[in-house]
Design an enzyme around this catalytic site. Structure first.
Site, short mmCIF file in Angstrom:
data_model
loop_
_atom_site.label_atom_id
_atom_site.label_comp_id
_atom_site.label_asym_id
_atom_site.label_seq_id
_atom_site.Cartn_x
_atom_site.Cartn_y
_atom_site.Cartn_z
N GLU A 128 57.87 -123.31 9.54
CA GLU A 128 59.02 -124.01 10.11
C GLU A 128 59.39 -125.28 9.34
O GLU A 128 59.44 -126.38 9.90
CB GLU A 128 58.73 -124.33 11.59
CG GLU A 128 58.48 -123.06 12.39
CD GLU A 128 58.24 -123.27 13.88
OE1 GLU A 128 58.61 -122.39 14.66
OE2 GLU A 128 57.65 -124.31 14.25
N VAL A 129 59.67 -125.09 8.07
CA VAL A 129 60.06 -126.25 7.23
C VAL A 129 61.56 -126.47 7.41
O VAL A 129 62.38 -126.09 6.57
CB VAL A 129 59.69 -126.02 5.74
CG1 VAL A 129 59.88 -127.32 4.95
CG2 VAL A 129 58.26 -125.54 5.61
#
Length: 473
Positions: free
Chosen positions: A143-144
């Protein structure tokens, strides 16, 4: 069949090590082969990194004791240190804010700065120094959000053939290379979500598959089994020698969930078992059963660990036995000292004998009955709604006869819940630090108790007004 890691998410309501000491033998007997320890701000960082430590962080001595107990139980330990996304616990601090990908957002690290890699390396080195004989080290990278949206990234993406996918892969490669260089016997693990949509060609050319093992996560009850099997095959063709799967035993069904629905998590394990059966056996390294304690550093607490032990027990046994059966459920009930384990409804409050079972019983009672009983009195009791409405309360007007109907009920309810809350507080103290207890109470108890207290205060004021008028007459 394969490795079974229990994920302890320590970024919220991190248990005291004494509680974990009691828990480890149970985890072992249920079928765990290792722990995935997500430290975040509970690791005793030192030097320039000391600012990352929460006030309740473990001491080096506590962690060494915990790791010793894990070894004694034959449990592998895999530390997890975020190195790209979910970096709020680092980037919220003024000292590291200049390393954000997007200036206003503390979640993602800027992959262009040399200092970013130096920071990650320093964190990994300190964690490594407290652990010995590690086989794996999880470097996160899920989840960048906002990747490619920082100023330096925008300039980099303007150059020919540069893409957000390549930017992501280059940072993962840099961290993994750094780890391999310093610790050649340790294999990095990476969450797979940022890589799922990347083409086989780009993945294969990146050099990442030779450096890391991927952990494919999905916590749903309908995980598209065929799609997951194809994904594993795709990763294998790209050059990943091994992949891990990741299910969930708690913390995946609602950001402020207080009770764990075992049935949901059981179905999630059964789906993953189908994926495993349809995948080449030699490609699967193992499965991590995740137990999220917060969705991210800034969100509220999900279910407390003791509350989810029955779910963890059922999930572990299901994975270990390759399926679920009534016989296995009976075995879990014996191990937990809990007759009549509820799978498809929330736990009915029956005391078990597992560590922290009293917390589960009291949390269940509060979750089911506190708010509803207070709302019942304030919103559906005819004396409260008809003779002591918000208008009456504001003006402190009440008919003396109504006091006799209303005040004893309100006082009884308040004293009943006060006693339950005190019992819960006493049960939580040996397991959690003060800050975790305070946070849970603020979220789940105080809003209702406060409403009740305000009603009693207003009643008392109105009564004293009646008395003073009586005296005056």
């Amino acid at each position: 069949m394969w490795r079974r890691l229990v994920h302890l998410d320590l970024k919220g309501a991190a248990p005291r090590v004494q509680y974990l000491e009691q828990l480890l033998p149970l985890l072992r007997s249920l079928g765990a082969t290792g722990l995935l320890l997500e430290y975040e701000d509970t690791f005793p960082y030192t030097g320039p990194l000391e600012v990352l430590q929460a006030p309740h962080a473990y001491s080096p001595e506590e962690l060494q004791a915990l790791l010793g107990w894990a070894r004694a139980q034959g449990l592998d330990v895999v530390p997890l240190v975020q190195s790209f996304g979910h970096m709020e616990f680092v980037l919220k601090h003024r000292e590291f804010a200049h390393l954000r990908e997007v200036k206003e957002m503390p979640n993602a690290l800027n992959p262009h700065k040399e200092e970013s890699l130096a920071l990650v390396k320093a964190m990994i080195d300190q964690v490594m120094a407290l652990h010995e004989n590690l086989q794996w080290f999880h470097i996160g990278c899920d989840e960048v959000y906002y990747l490619g949206q920082g100023e330096e990234s925008k300039q980099w993406l303007q150059q020919q053939n540069n893409t957000p996918e390549k930017l992501c892969l280059s940072h993962i490669k840099a961290v993994a290379t750094c780890l391999a260089w310093s610790y050649p016997t340790v294999t990095p693990i990476v969450w797979d979500d940022m890589l799922r949509g990347i083409s086989e060609e780009t993945l294969a050319e990146s050099g990442v598959p030779q450096l890391v093992q991927l952990m494919i996560w999905d916590y749903a009850t309908d995980i598209n089994i065929g799609g997951k099997v194809q994904l594993i095959e795709k990763y294998r063709r790209c050059g990943f020698s091994k992949v891990w799967l990741a299910s969930a035993f708690k913390g995946a069904t609602g950001v402020n969930q207080s009770l764990t629905l075992i049935g949901h998590h059981l179905r999630n394990q059964l789906e993953w078992l189908q994926v495993a059966r349809r995948s080449p056996a030699d490609v699967l390294e193992g499965i991590a059963l995740t137990g999220w304690q917060r969705y991210d550093h800034f969100s509220v607490l999900c279910e407390l660990l003791p509350v989810a032990i029955p779910s963890l027990a059922v999930c572990l046994q299901t994975i270990k036995n390759g399926g679920y059966s009534e016989k296995m459920k009976e075995n879990v009930e014996i191990l937990l000292g809990m007759p009549n384990l509820e799978i498809d409804t929330f736990m009915s409050p029956s005391l078990g004998t597992f560590p922290g079972s009293n917390i589960l019983t009291l949390v269940t009672e509060i979750s089911f009955h506190l708010k509803s009983s207070v709302d019942e009195l304030l919103e559906r009791n005819r004396y409260a709604t008809g003779w002591f409405s918000p208008y009456h309360r504001k003006k402190k007007i009440i008919h003396p006869i109504v006091v006799h109907h209303l005040q004893p009920d309100a006082a009884r309810l308040f004293s009943k819940w006060n006693a339950v809350v005190q019992d819960l507080q006493a049960a939580m103290e040996p397991v959690f630090h003060k800050c975790a207890i305070e946070e849970w109470m603020e979220e789940n108890v105080h809003p209702s108790l406060q409403k009740l207290q305000e009603m009693l205060d207003d009643l008392n004021e109105a009564i004293s007004l009646i008395h003073s008028l009586g005296k005056h007459d």
